[in-house]
Design a protein around this motif. Structure first.
Motif, mmCIF file in Angstrom:
data_model
loop_
_atom_site.group_PDB
_atom_site.id
_atom_site.type_symbol
_atom_site.label_atom_id
_atom_site.label_comp_id
_atom_site.label_asym_id
_atom_site.label_seq_id
_atom_site.Cartn_x
_atom_site.Cartn_y
_atom_site.Cartn_z
ATOM 1 N N SER A 4 0.836 -1.199 0.000
ATOM 2 C CA SER A 4 0.000 0.000 0.000
ATOM 3 C C SER A 4 0.873 1.251 0.000
ATOM 4 O O SER A 4 0.554 2.241 -0.661
ATOM 5 N N TYR A 5 2.024 1.179 0.682
ATOM 6 C CA TYR A 5 2.935 2.332 0.652
ATOM 7 C C TYR A 5 3.485 2.544 -0.761
ATOM 8 O O TYR A 5 3.543 3.682 -1.250
ATOM 9 N N ALA A 6 3.887 1.465 -1.423
ATOM 10 C CA ALA A 6 4.458 1.580 -2.780
ATOM 11 C C ALA A 6 3.440 2.137 -3.765
ATOM 12 O O ALA A 6 3.802 2.721 -4.779
ATOM 13 N N GLY A 7 2.152 1.969 -3.458
ATOM 14 C CA GLY A 7 1.117 2.492 -4.330
ATOM 15 C C GLY A 7 0.880 3.988 -4.157
ATOM 16 O O GLY A 7 0.333 4.624 -5.054
ATOM 17 N N VAL A 8 1.276 4.547 -3.010
ATOM 18 C CA VAL A 8 1.010 5.975 -2.776
ATOM 19 C C VAL A 8 2.271 6.840 -2.766
ATOM 20 O O VAL A 8 2.232 8.015 -3.122
ATOM 21 N N ARG A 9 3.401 6.264 -2.384
ATOM 22 C CA ARG A 9 4.631 7.049 -2.302
ATOM 23 C C ARG A 9 5.096 7.416 -3.719
ATOM 24 O O ARG A 9 5.264 6.531 -4.558
ATOM 25 N N GLN A 10 5.270 8.713 -3.969
ATOM 26 C CA GLN A 10 5.674 9.159 -5.298
ATOM 27 C C GLN A 10 7.121 9.630 -5.305
ATOM 28 O O GLN A 10 7.547 10.349 -4.393
#
Lengths: 376, 347
Positions: free
Chosen positions: B221-227
């Motif tokens: 979920s972090y990899a999906g939001v961290r830009q």
């Protein structure tokens, strides 16, 4: 939730065990000796004729229509007996079953299943490996035939096959995934030239390349509809990723048993590192056996094949390469006193992260189709 | 063979997942929220899941090891900071000794390296060790030597001492006299303790599977939001491949852990312990790598106290250490196949 045999399964296991006690041909592994291929066809036929092959495939093509958990029992008993694994051709069968018309299924599948006809699979090309859909082999319609021109490579079993399942471009104008069709092509005809490729461990009869230069396939031998080639290829490779379809639990179980026996026979020759590596190979092989039990049980629900085949392919690769590393350690300790079978086993294991789709491609599929990460 | 979960087992899994999701800590800050933790404790007590291994008819447990593993996995996934493992292991030990069920919240006392049960010279003799998973616990079971094996004794448990696991505190016990259990019990043989060990190791595997599943979910979920570079980092193949490997490790671990739980109640003690050893070697090796991946995917944030990734890693480190990690269990696997190692289990 029960890993134990039902009464029917236990009876089947007893019959198989008794048969194996009398009928193990004692062939060397295909990954370490070309001599395997001298006995492969008769092993396939013997296993089939005795009723221990094609258990979960439909009866109309020569199978027995049993739940696929029976295949897990076969793999366990083959490994325990030190017998050769069952032939790995389920992916071809699944491709023809799913995409072939009734006529194609009736003509080809019984011979594949009972081991009388040997087949290979002409998918990859020198410039179309992971990017399979860019393949350039052409099939051009001429009356009620197609003329095939192109170069296939990394073709397993091309040396012994009578037929090749060829993926070729029939519509050069269509987008690259849509212009492909699949054919059953006879290998013994003018215009087909097969050359073995020597693998890194020195074996020469498993792997090859095939040049089609004006070879002919009957239009009636097209598998599926024109343009259905890509979908058929995806069916085939998704099954080619599954250890339950390939019977590889038996391969690794047998290899691990041989490693354990080698250490046990002469413990003073081996180091604690050898012991740890072999113990780890035992753990990995046992993991795959149990994992296949889980997957085959899920099929009792009619669960269809999806991206989890890529998970299983990666697990299977880790097992094979852990077994390979244990074998490498043993080869160092036995160098000069016995044949370099262990070294061959190790070197062959490097192919497992490439064949049937590289580990890089499997990881892409797991990340995007299972974990839902954004496509790159 | 049919290793699908039954519909009852699926319902149990869903209920345990709901409990952990609703009341487990969702951030490091929530670990310090005593009111939430108390609600979780009350809710878990109401389910009766701490009594799954108490005897029902005859001396059979109320529920199988597979059910206990299902609960352990979901509590591990949700980082549940309430006692489950400790009371379950204690109940299993009492059941195997045909001793009456505990009357106060109870765990087990292990040697300081957490590799085996603590052993006192006898009832009344001083007893030391580390009581595990002591949230809300006042007593711990240990062994005392008697003719023909071991008997169960108790020691009182006070307070907590630092633990590598932020969700399951431990308590040091230094030398109080071991107290004989009231009522009768059957001395535990080496095979009884081997069987108990197989059960415990299987449960630690279930907890590891849950903890690493939770770590993969957190990292995905972090990899999906961290830009970075103007796009989600989860779109980079380098990140995708690490997370794919982590997911594959979890799936392999589930298969061995499920088998170990089944084996604990079904196979003879030696075979059950072998199944547990295979599972523990696999799950423990996987869990450390998976939780490390979760920290790596979180980058700098993953190396701060506030990120939950290290809470998963820490829980995995404790579950790994309990009754032995990768090396100890590879030794067991090797010894059983007569290729070296050292024979495992308490003798």
């Amino acid at each position: 939730m029960d890993f134990a045999d039902s009464p029917e399964e236990a009876a089947f296991r007893r019959r198989l065990r008794a048969w194996l006690a009398e009928n193990n041909p004692g062939l060397p592994a295909s990954s370490t000796s070309d001599a395997y291929w001298d006995g492969q066809a008769s092993w396939h036929q013997a296993l089939y004729d005795a009723g221990f092959f094609a258990l979960s495939w439909p009866e109309e093509i020569g199978g027995q229509g049993l739940p696929s958990v029976y295949e897990a029992i076969v793999d366990e008993e083959l490994a325990a007996a030190g017998a050769p694994p069952r032939p790995s051709l389920g992916y071809l069968v699944q491709g023809l079953l799913r995409h072939g018309g009734d006529d194609v299924k009736r003509r080809f599948l019984p011979g594949i299943v009972n081991g009388r006809d040997r087949w290979c699979q002409g998918f990859s090309e020198p410039d179309a490996g992971s990017d399979l859909a860019s393949l350039r082999t052409r099939a051009e319609r001429r009356g009620d035939e197609y003329v095939i021109t192109g170069h296939k490579v990394w073709t397993s079993y091309s040396d012994s096959a009578a037929w090749c399942l060829v993926l070729a471009r029939t519509d050069p104008e269509a987008p690259k995934h849509r212009g492909l069709s699949a054919f059953a092509v006879r290998m013994d005809q003018p215009g087909v030239e097969q050359r073995p490729l020597k693998m890194v461990n020195g074996i020469t009869r498993e792997f090859g390349e095939v040049v089609f230069d004006g070879a002919v396939a009957r239009a009636a031998d097209m598998i599926g509809e024109p343009g259905e080639g890509w979908r058929l290829a995806m069916t085939v490779v998704s099954h080619e990723r599954e250890p339950g379809e390939l019977g590889y639990v038996a391969r690794y179980g047998k290899a691990v048993n041989e490693l354990v026996a080698r250490l046990r026979a002469e413990p003073e020759r081996f180091s604690s590192e050898n012991v740890r590596d072999v113990a780890w190979a035992v753990v990995e092989a046992e993991m795959l056996r149990l994992h296949v039990c889980r997957r085959l049980s899920d099929r009792l629900d009619g669960v269809s094949h999806g991206p989890e085949g890529s998970v299983d392919k990666l697990l299977m690769t880790w097992v094979e390469q852990a077994v390979g590393h244990a074998a490498l350690g043993v080869s160092e300790r036995t160098a000069g006193i016995e044949e370099d079978t262990w070294l061959k086993m190790y070197l062959y294991s490097r192919a497992q992260s490439v064949m049937g789709g590289t580990s890089q491609i499997q990881r892409n599929l797991v990340a995007t189709r299972i974990l839902g990460l954004p496509a790159s | 063979m049919d290793v699908r979960l039954s519909s009852e087992q699926q319902a149990l899994r869903d209920a345990a997942a709901r409990l952990a999701d609703d009341l487990g800590p969702k951030s490091v800050a929530e670990l310090g929220d005593g009111a939430r933790a108390a609600k979780l404790d009350t809710a878990l007590e109401a389910t009766g899941w701490r009594e799954l291994r108490t005897p029902a008819d005859g001396n059979r447990p109320l529920a199988s090891a597979v059910e206990a593993a299902i609960v352990a996995e979901e509590l591990g996934r949700g980082l549940a900071d309430t006692s489950f493992l400790g009371p379950t292991l204690a109940a299993e030990l009492r059941r195997r000794a045909s001793a009456p069920p505990a009357t106060v919240p109870e765990t087990v006392l292990l040697t300081p390296d957490l590799s085996r049960l603590a052993v006192a010279g006898g009832a009344g003799e001083p007893c030391s060790g580390t009581a595990i998973d002591v949230q809300g616990i006042t007593s711990a079971l240990a062994l005392a030597e008697v003719a023909g094996g071991h008997e169960l004794v108790t020691v009182p448990v006070y307070g907590t001492s630092p633990s590598r696991d932020l969700t399951r505190p431990a308590a040091e016990v230094s030398g109080p006299p071991a107290v004989r259990l009231p009522g009768t019990q059957t001395p535990l043989s080496a095979a009884d303790i081997e069987g108990w060990t197989a059960f415990v190791v299987a449960l630690t595997c279930a907890d590891l599977v849950g903890t690493m599943r939770g770590a993969v979910e957190l990292a995905c979920s972090y990899a999906g939001v961290r830009q970075q570079y103007g796009t989600a980092i989860g779109s980079f193949q380098s990140v995708q491949h690490m997370l794919a490997d982590a997911h594959v490790s979890v799936e392999g671990s589930r298969s061995v852990a499920l088998h170990a739980a089944w084996a604990a109640d079904t196979l003879p003690a030696g075979e059950a312990l072998d199944a547990a050893a295979v599972a523990k070697a696999y799950c423990a090796r996987a869990a450390r790598a998976v939780c490390e991946t979760a920290i790596q995917v979180h980058g700098g944030i993953g190396n701060t106290w506030e990120c939950l990734a290290h809470v998963h890693l820490r829980r995995a480190l404790l579950s790994t250490q309990l009754l032995g990690g990768v090396g100890a269990h590879l030794d067991r696997v090797a010894a059983r196949r007569e290729i070296g190692g050292v024979p495992g289990g308490l003798r």
